[in-house]
Design an enzyme around this catalytic site. Sequence first.
Site, PDB file in Angstrom:
ATOM      1  N   PRO A   2       0.820  -1.218   0.000  1.00  0.00           N
ATOM      2  CA  PRO A   2       0.000   0.000   0.000  1.00  0.00           C
ATOM      3  C   PRO A   2       0.854   1.268   0.000  1.00  0.00           C
ATOM      4  O   PRO A   2       1.837   1.362   0.721  1.00  0.00           O
ATOM      5  CB  PRO A   2      -0.821  -0.111   1.283  1.00  0.00           C
ATOM      6  N   GLU A   3       0.494   2.205  -0.837  1.00  0.00           N
ATOM      7  CA  GLU A   3       1.137   3.512  -0.841  1.00  0.00           C
ATOM      8  C   GLU A   3       0.167   4.531  -0.242  1.00  0.00           C
ATOM      9  O   GLU A   3      -0.923   4.180   0.199  1.00  0.00           O
ATOM     10  CB  GLU A   3       1.552   3.889  -2.273  1.00  0.00           C
ATOM     11  N   HIS A 100      -4.125 -15.093  10.191  1.00  0.00           N
ATOM     12  CA  HIS A 100      -3.262 -13.926  10.408  1.00  0.00           C
ATOM     13  C   HIS A 100      -4.028 -12.707  10.938  1.00  0.00           C
ATOM     14  O   HIS A 100      -3.579 -11.583  10.764  1.00  0.00           O
ATOM     15  CB  HIS A 100      -2.512 -13.594   9.127  1.00  0.00           C
ATOM     16  N   ARG A 119       2.537 -11.341   6.393  1.00  0.00           N
ATOM     17  CA  ARG A 119       4.004 -11.204   6.381  1.00  0.00           C
ATOM     18  C   ARG A 119       4.528 -10.440   7.589  1.00  0.00           C
ATOM     19  O   ARG A 119       5.728 -10.385   7.812  1.00  0.00           O
ATOM     20  CB  ARG A 119       4.452 -10.536   5.082  1.00  0.00           C
TER      21      ARG A 119
END
Length: 281
Positions: A2-3, A100, A119
Amino acid sequence: MPELPEVETVRRGLAPSMEGAVIAKAQVNRPDLRWPFPERMAERLTGARVVRLGRRSKYILAELDTGETLIIHLGMSGRMTVSGDPVGQFHHEHPAPEKHDHVIFDMDNGARITFNDPRRFGAMDLTAQPDTHPLLTVLGPEPLSNQFNSAYLAGRLKGKKTQIKTALLDQGIIAGLGNIYVCEALFRAGISPKRQAGRISVARLETLTQAINAVIAEAIASGGSSLKDYRQADGELGYFQHSFQAYGREGLPCVRNGCTGSIRRDVQSGRSTFYCVSCQS
Ligand SMILES: [Zn+2]
Protein backbone atom coordinates in the site's frame (compact mmCIF):
# COMPACT_ATOMS: atom_id res chain seq x y z
CA MET A 1 2.34 -2.78 -1.05
CA PRO A 2 0.00 0.00 0.00
CA GLU A 3 1.14 3.51 -0.84
CA LEU A 4 -0.21 6.82 0.43
CA PRO A 5 -3.44 6.78 -1.64
CA GLU A 6 -4.24 3.22 -0.52
CA VAL A 7 -3.65 4.13 3.12
CA GLU A 8 -5.81 7.23 2.76
CA THR A 9 -8.52 5.01 1.26
CA VAL A 10 -8.28 2.68 4.25
CA ARG A 11 -8.52 5.68 6.59
CA ARG A 12 -11.63 6.96 4.84
CA GLY A 13 -13.16 3.50 4.90
CA LEU A 14 -12.52 3.06 8.62
CA ALA A 15 -13.59 6.55 9.69
CA PRO A 16 -17.39 6.02 9.66
CA SER A 17 -17.04 2.95 11.91
CA MET A 18 -14.31 4.29 14.20
CA GLU A 19 -14.55 8.07 14.62
CA GLY A 20 -16.56 8.92 17.71
CA ALA A 21 -16.92 5.26 18.68
CA VAL A 22 -15.46 3.48 21.69
CA ILE A 23 -13.22 0.43 21.35
CA ALA A 24 -15.37 -1.84 23.50
CA LYS A 25 -12.86 -4.66 23.25
CA ALA A 26 -9.36 -4.78 21.80
CA GLN A 27 -7.95 -8.21 21.08
CA VAL A 28 -4.22 -8.58 20.43
CA ASN A 29 -3.33 -12.09 19.32
CA ARG A 30 0.45 -11.97 19.32
CA PRO A 31 3.24 -9.98 21.01
CA ASP A 32 4.55 -8.28 17.90
CA LEU A 33 4.38 -7.51 14.22
CA ARG A 34 7.45 -5.87 12.71
CA TRP A 35 8.24 -4.61 16.20
CA PRO A 36 6.84 -5.62 19.60
CA PHE A 37 3.45 -4.10 20.35
CA PRO A 38 3.45 -1.49 23.13
CA GLU A 39 3.05 -2.82 26.66
CA ARG A 40 -0.50 -3.72 27.69
CA MET A 41 -1.79 -2.55 24.31
CA ALA A 42 -5.15 -4.31 24.60
CA GLU A 43 -5.86 -2.78 28.04
CA ARG A 44 -4.78 0.68 26.96
CA LEU A 45 -7.11 0.55 23.96
CA THR A 46 -10.13 -1.09 25.53
CA GLY A 47 -12.62 1.60 26.60
CA ALA A 48 -10.91 4.34 24.61
CA ARG A 49 -12.95 6.56 22.32
CA VAL A 50 -11.53 7.36 18.89
CA VAL A 51 -11.72 11.14 18.68
CA ARG A 52 -10.32 11.47 15.18
CA LEU A 53 -8.83 9.22 12.54
CA GLY A 54 -5.98 11.03 10.80
CA ARG A 55 -3.10 10.09 8.56
CA ARG A 56 0.53 11.08 8.16
CA SER A 57 2.26 9.59 5.12
CA LYS A 58 1.47 5.85 5.24
CA TYR A 59 0.56 5.90 8.95
CA ILE A 60 -3.03 5.95 10.15
CA LEU A 61 -3.29 7.91 13.40
CA ALA A 62 -6.21 7.18 15.71
CA GLU A 63 -6.42 9.96 18.31
CA LEU A 64 -7.93 8.57 21.50
CA ASP A 65 -9.69 10.34 24.35
CA THR A 66 -7.13 8.76 26.70
CA GLY A 67 -4.57 11.27 25.40
CA GLU A 68 -2.75 8.61 23.43
CA THR A 69 -2.61 8.14 19.66
CA LEU A 70 -2.62 4.71 18.06
CA ILE A 71 -0.24 4.59 15.10
CA ILE A 72 -1.08 1.94 12.51
CA HIS A 73 1.16 0.95 9.61
CA LEU A 74 0.00 -1.63 7.08
CA GLY A 75 3.52 -2.70 6.09
CA MET A 76 3.79 -4.85 2.96
CA SER A 77 0.72 -7.01 3.26
CA GLY A 78 -1.45 -5.62 6.07
CA ARG A 79 -5.22 -5.55 5.41
CA MET A 80 -7.97 -3.84 7.36
CA THR A 81 -11.47 -5.27 7.22
CA VAL A 82 -14.70 -3.79 8.56
CA SER A 83 -17.55 -6.13 9.43
CA GLY A 84 -20.81 -5.60 11.26
CA ASP A 85 -20.66 -2.13 9.76
CA PRO A 86 -23.65 -0.22 11.13
CA VAL A 87 -23.20 2.76 8.83
CA GLY A 88 -23.37 1.49 5.29
CA GLN A 89 -26.19 0.18 3.24
CA PHE A 90 -24.52 -3.24 3.12
CA HIS A 91 -23.98 -5.21 6.26
CA HIS A 92 -21.11 -7.67 6.45
CA GLU A 93 -21.42 -10.43 8.97
CA HIS A 94 -18.31 -10.92 11.06
CA PRO A 95 -16.12 -13.33 9.09
CA ALA A 96 -14.73 -16.50 10.63
CA PRO A 97 -11.38 -15.78 12.29
CA GLU A 98 -8.41 -16.22 9.99
CA LYS A 99 -4.89 -17.33 10.72
CA HIS A 100 -3.26 -13.93 10.41
CA ASP A 101 -5.90 -11.83 12.22
CA HIS A 102 -3.46 -10.24 14.64
CA VAL A 103 -5.47 -7.36 16.10
CA ILE A 104 -9.26 -7.05 16.37
CA PHE A 105 -11.25 -4.06 17.62
CA ASP A 106 -14.90 -4.50 18.54
CA MET A 107 -16.40 -1.03 18.52
CA ASP A 108 -19.36 -0.06 20.71
CA ASN A 109 -21.41 0.63 17.57
CA GLY A 110 -21.22 -3.03 16.49
CA ALA A 111 -18.45 -2.65 13.92
CA ARG A 112 -15.49 -4.98 14.04
CA ILE A 113 -12.14 -3.86 12.65
CA THR A 114 -9.74 -6.69 11.83
CA PHE A 115 -6.05 -6.22 11.06
CA ASN A 116 -4.70 -9.18 9.11
CA ASP A 117 -1.05 -9.32 8.07
CA PRO A 118 0.48 -12.60 6.84
CA ARG A 119 4.00 -11.20 6.38
CA ARG A 120 3.97 -9.15 9.59
CA PHE A 121 5.78 -6.09 8.25
CA GLY A 122 3.00 -3.96 9.67
CA ALA A 123 3.26 -2.12 12.97
CA MET A 124 1.20 -0.56 15.73
CA ASP A 125 2.34 1.74 18.49
CA LEU A 126 0.73 3.90 21.16
CA THR A 127 2.15 7.30 22.00
CA ALA A 128 1.13 10.37 23.98
CA GLN A 129 3.34 12.51 21.76
CA PRO A 130 2.82 11.70 18.08
CA ASP A 131 4.56 14.93 17.02
CA THR A 132 7.86 13.65 18.35
CA HIS A 133 7.42 9.95 17.58
CA PRO A 134 10.56 8.61 15.86
CA LEU A 135 8.56 7.08 13.00
CA LEU A 136 6.91 10.43 12.22
CA THR A 137 9.56 13.09 12.88
CA VAL A 138 11.76 11.80 10.07
CA LEU A 139 9.08 12.42 7.44
CA GLY A 140 9.24 15.24 4.91
CA PRO A 141 6.14 17.18 3.83
CA GLU A 142 3.13 15.43 2.31
CA PRO A 143 2.22 15.73 -1.36
CA LEU A 144 -0.74 18.13 -1.71
CA SER A 145 0.36 20.07 1.38
CA ASN A 146 1.37 23.75 1.40
CA GLN A 147 4.87 22.83 2.51
CA PHE A 148 5.43 20.80 -0.63
CA ASN A 149 6.25 23.04 -3.59
CA SER A 150 8.96 23.52 -6.21
CA ALA A 151 10.99 25.95 -4.07
CA TYR A 152 11.07 23.41 -1.25
CA LEU A 153 12.02 20.62 -3.66
CA ALA A 154 14.75 22.74 -5.28
CA GLY A 155 16.23 23.41 -1.84
CA ARG A 156 16.22 19.77 -0.84
CA LEU A 157 17.64 18.50 -4.15
CA LYS A 158 20.34 21.16 -4.50
CA GLY A 159 23.74 19.56 -5.02
CA LYS A 160 22.31 16.03 -4.84
CA LYS A 161 24.11 13.60 -7.11
CA THR A 162 21.63 10.76 -6.65
CA GLN A 163 19.15 9.94 -9.39
CA ILE A 164 15.86 11.81 -9.13
CA LYS A 165 13.84 8.62 -8.67
CA THR A 166 15.93 7.60 -5.68
CA ALA A 167 15.62 11.10 -4.19
CA LEU A 168 11.82 11.06 -4.51
CA LEU A 169 11.64 7.72 -2.70
CA ASP A 170 13.47 9.29 0.27
CA GLN A 171 10.69 9.74 2.84
CA GLY A 172 12.64 12.56 4.48
CA ILE A 173 12.37 14.64 1.30
CA ILE A 174 8.73 13.87 0.53
CA ALA A 175 6.55 11.60 2.62
CA GLY A 176 4.43 8.79 1.29
CA LEU A 177 5.70 8.40 -2.25
CA GLY A 178 6.46 4.83 -3.27
CA ASN A 179 7.71 3.16 -6.40
CA ILE A 180 4.46 3.22 -8.38
CA TYR A 181 3.56 6.87 -7.96
CA VAL A 182 7.15 8.07 -8.42
CA CYS A 183 7.25 6.27 -11.80
CA GLU A 184 3.92 7.83 -12.75
CA ALA A 185 4.87 11.35 -11.68
CA LEU A 186 8.22 11.28 -13.51
CA PHE A 187 6.47 10.01 -16.63
CA ARG A 188 3.94 12.81 -16.53
CA ALA A 189 6.63 15.41 -15.91
CA GLY A 190 8.71 14.05 -18.82
CA ILE A 191 11.72 13.65 -16.53
CA SER A 192 14.03 10.64 -16.79
CA PRO A 193 14.15 8.66 -13.53
CA LYS A 194 17.92 8.54 -13.99
CA ARG A 195 18.48 12.29 -14.19
CA GLN A 196 20.76 13.64 -11.47
CA ALA A 197 18.49 15.15 -8.82
CA GLY A 198 20.53 18.32 -8.29
CA ARG A 199 20.60 19.13 -11.99
CA ILE A 200 16.93 19.70 -12.73
CA SER A 201 15.79 23.27 -13.43
CA VAL A 202 13.31 24.96 -11.10
CA ALA A 203 10.86 25.17 -14.01
CA ARG A 204 10.97 21.40 -14.46
CA LEU A 205 10.69 20.88 -10.70
CA GLU A 206 7.52 22.95 -10.82
CA THR A 207 6.17 20.58 -13.49
CA LEU A 208 7.27 17.64 -11.34
CA THR A 209 5.61 19.04 -8.22
CA GLN A 210 2.35 19.42 -10.10
CA ALA A 211 2.68 15.91 -11.55
CA ILE A 212 3.25 14.40 -8.08
CA ASN A 213 0.24 16.23 -6.67
CA ALA A 214 -1.91 15.19 -9.64
CA VAL A 215 -1.09 11.47 -9.51
CA ILE A 216 -1.66 11.36 -5.77
CA ALA A 217 -4.93 13.32 -5.97
CA GLU A 218 -6.23 11.12 -8.79
CA ALA A 219 -5.30 7.92 -6.98
CA ILE A 220 -7.02 9.13 -3.79
CA ALA A 221 -10.08 9.95 -5.89
CA SER A 222 -10.18 6.48 -7.45
CA GLY A 223 -9.67 4.96 -4.00
CA GLY A 224 -12.62 7.03 -2.83
CA SER A 225 -14.82 5.66 -5.58
CA SER A 226 -13.69 2.12 -4.68
CA LEU A 227 -15.18 2.67 -1.22
CA LYS A 228 -18.63 2.66 -2.79
CA ASP A 229 -17.95 -0.88 -3.96
CA TYR A 230 -16.24 -2.35 -0.92
CA ARG A 231 -19.44 -2.65 1.03
CA GLN A 232 -20.69 -4.97 -1.68
CA ALA A 233 -17.50 -7.02 -1.65
CA ASP A 234 -15.90 -8.45 1.46
CA GLY A 235 -15.37 -5.36 3.59
CA GLU A 236 -11.66 -5.22 2.88
CA LEU A 237 -10.38 -1.71 2.45
CA GLY A 238 -7.76 0.02 0.43
CA TYR A 239 -6.90 -2.02 -2.63
CA PHE A 240 -8.44 -0.68 -5.78
CA GLN A 241 -8.08 -0.87 -9.52
CA HIS A 242 -6.16 2.04 -10.87
CA SER A 243 -4.82 2.52 -14.36
CA PHE A 244 -1.24 3.62 -14.78
CA GLN A 245 0.42 5.37 -17.71
CA ALA A 246 3.92 3.99 -17.20
CA TYR A 247 3.99 1.60 -14.22
CA GLY A 248 3.60 -2.04 -15.25
CA ARG A 249 3.45 -1.19 -18.98
CA GLU A 250 6.80 -2.60 -20.10
CA GLY A 251 7.01 -2.93 -23.89
CA LEU A 252 3.71 -1.15 -24.51
CA PRO A 253 3.48 2.02 -26.61
CA CYS A 254 3.90 5.32 -24.77
CA VAL A 255 0.54 7.03 -24.24
CA ARG A 256 1.87 10.58 -24.52
CA ASN A 257 0.41 12.45 -27.49
CA GLY A 258 2.83 12.49 -30.40
CA CYS A 259 5.35 10.11 -28.78
CA THR A 260 6.22 6.98 -30.76
CA GLY A 261 8.36 5.45 -28.01
CA SER A 262 7.51 2.54 -25.78
CA ILE A 263 7.77 1.92 -22.05
CA ARG A 264 10.95 0.33 -20.80
CA ARG A 265 11.63 -1.37 -17.50
CA ASP A 266 14.94 -1.04 -15.70
CA VAL A 267 15.98 -1.85 -12.17
CA GLN A 268 17.08 1.09 -10.01
CA SER A 269 18.12 0.54 -6.40
CA GLY A 270 16.57 -2.91 -6.57
CA ARG A 271 13.15 -1.62 -7.71
CA SER A 272 11.53 -1.75 -11.13
CA THR A 273 11.42 1.56 -12.94
CA PHE A 274 9.09 2.09 -15.87
CA TYR A 275 9.74 5.00 -18.22
CA CYS A 276 9.71 6.11 -21.84
CA VAL A 277 13.20 6.61 -23.27
CA SER A 278 11.78 8.84 -26.04
CA CYS A 279 9.94 11.51 -24.05
CA GLN A 280 11.52 11.41 -20.59
CA SER A 281 14.88 13.16 -20.43
ZN1 LIG B 1 6.97 8.68 -24.63
